[in-house]
Write a protein that holds these residues in place. Structure first.
Motif, PDB file in Angstrom:
ATOM      1  N   SER A  61       0.824  -1.214   0.000  1.00 12.41           N
ATOM      2  CA  SER A  61       0.000   0.000   0.000  1.00 12.41           C
ATOM      3  C   SER A  61       0.856   1.262   0.000  1.00 12.41           C
ATOM      4  O   SER A  61       0.325   2.375   0.005  1.00 12.41           O
ATOM      5  CB  SER A  61      -0.939   0.008   1.213  1.00 12.41           C
ATOM      6  OG  SER A  61      -0.206   0.179   2.422  1.00 12.41           O
ATOM      7  N   GLY A  62       2.185   1.086   0.000  1.00 20.57           N
ATOM      8  CA  GLY A  62       3.082   2.235  -0.107  1.00 20.57           C
ATOM      9  C   GLY A  62       3.721   2.677   1.189  1.00 20.57           C
ATOM     10  O   GLY A  62       4.445   3.681   1.215  1.00 20.57           O
ATOM     11  N   ILE A  63       3.505   1.966   2.283  1.00 16.90           N
ATOM     12  CA  ILE A  63       4.109   2.339   3.558  1.00 16.90           C
ATOM     13  C   ILE A  63       5.593   1.975   3.546  1.00 16.90           C
ATOM     14  O   ILE A  63       5.951   0.843   3.218  1.00 16.90           O
ATOM     15  CB  ILE A  63       3.415   1.621   4.730  1.00 16.90           C
ATOM     16  CG1 ILE A  63       1.954   2.074   4.823  1.00 16.90           C
ATOM     17  CG2 ILE A  63       4.130   1.899   6.056  1.00 16.90           C
ATOM     18  CD1 ILE A  63       1.146   1.306   5.855  1.00 16.90           C
ATOM     19  N   SER A  64       6.446   2.931   3.902  1.00 20.74           N
ATOM     20  CA  SER A  64       7.888   2.661   3.914  1.00 20.74           C
ATOM     21  C   SER A  64       8.532   2.977   5.264  1.00 20.74           C
ATOM     22  O   SER A  64       9.446   2.270   5.692  1.00 20.74           O
ATOM     23  CB  SER A  64       8.597   3.463   2.809  1.00 20.74           C
ATOM     24  OG  SER A  64       8.359   4.852   2.954  1.00 20.74           O
ATOM     25  N   TYR A  65       8.070   4.024   5.928  1.00 23.95           N
ATOM     26  CA  TYR A  65       8.677   4.400   7.200  1.00 23.95           C
ATOM     27  C   TYR A  65       8.322   3.401   8.304  1.00 23.95           C
ATOM     28  O   TYR A  65       7.194   2.917   8.378  1.00 23.95           O
ATOM     29  CB  TYR A  65       8.240   5.805   7.626  1.00 23.95           C
ATOM     30  CG  TYR A  65       8.798   6.906   6.749  1.00 23.95           C
ATOM     31  CD1 TYR A  65      10.167   7.193   6.759  1.00 23.95           C
ATOM     32  CD2 TYR A  65       7.971   7.635   5.904  1.00 23.95           C
ATOM     33  CE1 TYR A  65      10.683   8.197   5.957  1.00 23.95           C
ATOM     34  CE2 TYR A  65       8.473   8.639   5.089  1.00 23.95           C
ATOM     35  CZ  TYR A  65       9.836   8.911   5.120  1.00 23.95           C
ATOM     36  OH  TYR A  65      10.351   9.894   4.313  1.00 23.95           O
ATOM     37  N   THR A  66       9.306   3.118   9.152  1.00 28.67           N
ATOM     38  CA  THR A  66       9.122   2.141  10.222  1.00 28.67           C
ATOM     39  C   THR A  66       7.979   2.534  11.158  1.00 28.67           C
ATOM     40  O   THR A  66       7.143   1.694  11.531  1.00 28.67           O
ATOM     41  CB  THR A  66      10.425   1.991  11.033  1.00 28.67           C
ATOM     42  OG1 THR A  66      11.470   1.570  10.149  1.00 28.67           O
ATOM     43  CG2 THR A  66      10.261   0.969  12.140  1.00 28.67           C
ATOM     44  N   SER A  67       7.941   3.808  11.544  1.00 23.91           N
ATOM     45  CA  SER A  67       6.901   4.267  12.473  1.00 23.91           C
ATOM     46  C   SER A  67       5.510   4.143  11.855  1.00 23.91           C
ATOM     47  O   SER A  67       4.544   3.766  12.533  1.00 23.91           O
ATOM     48  CB  SER A  67       7.162   5.718  12.891  1.00 23.91           C
ATOM     49  OG  SER A  67       7.195   6.564  11.751  1.00 23.91           O
ATOM     50  N   CYS A  68       5.407   4.419  10.555  1.00 19.30           N
ATOM     51  CA  CYS A  68       4.113   4.307   9.877  1.00 19.30           C
ATOM     52  C   CYS A  68       3.681   2.844   9.768  1.00 19.30           C
ATOM     53  O   CYS A  68       2.494   2.525   9.889  1.00 19.30           O
ATOM     54  CB  CYS A  68       4.192   4.935   8.492  1.00 19.30           C
ATOM     55  SG  CYS A  68       4.459   6.727   8.509  1.00 19.30           S
ATOM     56  N   MET A  69       4.663   1.959   9.542  1.00 24.26           N
ATOM     57  CA  MET A  69       4.338   0.537   9.465  1.00 24.26           C
ATOM     58  C   MET A  69       3.832   0.030  10.809  1.00 24.26           C
ATOM     59  O   MET A  69       2.859  -0.749  10.872  1.00 24.26           O
ATOM     60  CB  MET A  69       5.561  -0.265   9.029  1.00 24.26           C
ATOM     61  CG  MET A  69       5.317  -1.771   8.908  1.00 24.26           C
ATOM     62  SD  MET A  69       4.107  -2.214   7.619  1.00 24.26           S
ATOM     63  CE  MET A  69       5.132  -1.964   6.154  1.00 24.26           C
ATOM     64  N   LEU A  70       4.471   0.470  11.891  1.00 25.23           N
ATOM     65  CA  LEU A  70       4.044   0.051  13.225  1.00 25.23           C
ATOM     66  C   LEU A  70       2.626   0.526  13.501  1.00 25.23           C
ATOM     67  O   LEU A  70       1.791  -0.234  14.020  1.00 25.23           O
ATOM     68  CB  LEU A  70       5.009   0.588  14.280  1.00 25.23           C
ATOM     69  CG  LEU A  70       4.683   0.237  15.738  1.00 25.23           C
ATOM     70  CD1 LEU A  70       4.599  -1.275  15.928  1.00 25.23           C
ATOM     71  CD2 LEU A  70       5.733   0.838  16.678  1.00 25.23           C
ATOM     72  N   GLU A  71       2.315   1.752  13.122  1.00 33.96           N
ATOM     73  CA  GLU A  71       0.968   2.274  13.314  1.00 33.96           C
ATOM     74  C   GLU A  71      -0.047   1.470  12.499  1.00 33.96           C
ATOM     75  O   GLU A  71      -1.158   1.186  12.966  1.00 33.96           O
ATOM     76  CB  GLU A  71       0.915   3.753  12.905  1.00 33.96           C
ATOM     77  CG  GLU A  71       1.682   4.676  13.840  1.00 33.96           C
ATOM     78  CD  GLU A  71       1.721   6.106  13.328  1.00 33.96           C
ATOM     79  OE1 GLU A  71       1.105   6.371  12.258  1.00 33.96           O
ATOM     80  OE2 GLU A  71       2.360   6.955  13.970  1.00 33.96           O
ATOM     81  N   PHE A  72       0.344   1.098  11.296  1.00 39.12           N
ATOM     82  CA  PHE A  72      -0.536   0.302  10.440  1.00 39.12           C
ATOM     83  C   PHE A  72      -0.835  -1.052  11.075  1.00 39.12           C
ATOM     84  O   PHE A  72      -1.992  -1.496  11.096  1.00 39.12           O
ATOM     85  CB  PHE A  72       0.135   0.110   9.074  1.00 39.12           C
ATOM     86  CG  PHE A  72      -0.593  -0.814   8.147  1.00 39.12           C
ATOM     87  CD1 PHE A  72      -1.722  -0.394   7.449  1.00 39.12           C
ATOM     88  CD2 PHE A  72      -0.168  -2.133   7.975  1.00 39.12           C
ATOM     89  CE1 PHE A  72      -2.400  -1.260   6.593  1.00 39.12           C
ATOM     90  CE2 PHE A  72      -0.841  -3.000   7.123  1.00 39.12           C
ATOM     91  CZ  PHE A  72      -1.959  -2.563   6.434  1.00 39.12           C
ATOM     92  N   ILE A  73       0.192  -1.693  11.616  1.00 32.94           N
ATOM     93  CA  ILE A  73       0.004  -3.004  12.253  1.00 32.94           C
ATOM     94  C   ILE A  73      -0.861  -2.873  13.501  1.00 32.94           C
ATOM     95  O   ILE A  73      -1.736  -3.729  13.764  1.00 32.94           O
ATOM     96  CB  ILE A  73       1.358  -3.643  12.611  1.00 32.94           C
ATOM     97  CG1 ILE A  73       2.185  -3.900  11.350  1.00 32.94           C
ATOM     98  CG2 ILE A  73       1.156  -4.939  13.397  1.00 32.94           C
ATOM     99  CD1 ILE A  73       1.531  -4.818  10.338  1.00 32.94           C
ATOM    100  N   GLU A  74      -0.641  -1.822  14.264  1.00 28.21           N
ATOM    101  CA  GLU A  74      -1.465  -1.603  15.467  1.00 28.21           C
ATOM    102  C   GLU A  74      -2.941  -1.458  15.090  1.00 28.21           C
ATOM    103  O   GLU A  74      -3.823  -1.978  15.778  1.00 28.21           O
ATOM    104  CB  GLU A  74      -0.975  -0.368  16.224  1.00 28.21           C
ATOM    105  CG  GLU A  74       0.328  -0.591  16.981  1.00 28.21           C
ATOM    106  CD  GLU A  74       0.784   0.664  17.711  1.00 28.21           C
ATOM    107  OE1 GLU A  74       1.091   0.587  18.904  1.00 28.21           O
ATOM    108  OE2 GLU A  74       0.839   1.735  17.053  1.00 28.21           O
TER     109      GLU A  74
END
Length: 226
Positions: free
Chosen positions: A63-76
């Motif tokens: 979906s275009g997520i690359s930053y680590t913090s954004c990925m963590l938020e997505f998983i949460e």
């Protein structure tokens, strides 16, 4: 248990029961041990919970997520009401805690699986004895133009060994590179677009399941790290 197509590498796998809690590790050490083989796509065999996390991470990447913090938020968000109540207090010595570490390792696993799939597609197009000419290869901290011949093919890991020499250097070296390396791209592309040549029974008899037999090359050789 349902079976779905995994976005990690387009394979059908048993999906986790997403009505239950994700079995988050209690400590950073446990998370490390759980994912210790994640960068080895041949030896790492994800269980249903590994695959659950990897599929979510793959969905985020696609979906275009690359930053680590954004990925963590997505998983949460994907695991809303499916994480232990105390998950944010686990492993607080690192950013993101235990969950962040598991997401990180799952991302490495997804990357390794996808890269390995590309290498396996390329290695099927290569033959012992294939030649490269004036191909750029980075070895031992230096990029040079090399001429060489494919000496061995590892069909399990998707890599090849070249017997090669640099321009102006009479010494021959052994270099191991992934099958999808740019140095081999012309060969791979030509055989992707054209029908595969028939393999003789002599070729089959001289090949092993993992490494094909080495081609004969003149002179002594030295190994270089890729």
């Amino acid at each position: 248990m349902q079976h779905t197509t995994s976005p990690v590498n387009n394979i059908t796998c048993a999906s986790a029961n997403t009505s239950r809690l994700y079995p988050l590790m209690a400590t950073l050490n446990e998370a490390h041990t759980r994912w210790i083989m994640c960068k080895n796509p041949v030896c790492f065999e994800p269980d249903v919970d590994h695959q659950w996390m990897m599929d979510m991470v793959a969905e985020g990447l696609d979906s275009g997520i690359s930053y680590t913090s954004c990925m963590l938020e997505f998983i949460e968000r994907r695991l809303t009401n499916q994480l232990p109540p105390d998950y944010k207090s686990r492993g607080t010595s690192v950013e993101g805690g235990v969950l962040g570490m598991e997401v990180y390792y799952a991302r490495l696993a997804v990357k390794a699986k996808r890269e390995h799939a590309v290498q396996m597609a390329a290695v099927s197009k290569l033959r012992v004895g294939d030649e490269i000419k004036q191909a750029e290869i980075h070895a031992n901290g230096k990029t040079s133009k090399w001429n060489g011949v494919v000496q061995e093919i590892n069909s399990e890991y998707g890599v090849v060994k070249l017997s090669a020499s640099r321009r102006g250097d009479k010494q021959r070296y052994t270099i191991t590179i992934p099958a999808n390396h740019n140095a081999l791209s012309t060969i791979v592309k030509s055989r992707t677009e054209a029908p595969r040549e028939e393999t003789s029974t002599d070729d089959i008899a001289s090949s092993s399941p993992a490494f094909q037999s080495p081609a004969k090359v003149p002179g002594g050789q030295h190994s270089l790290s890729f």
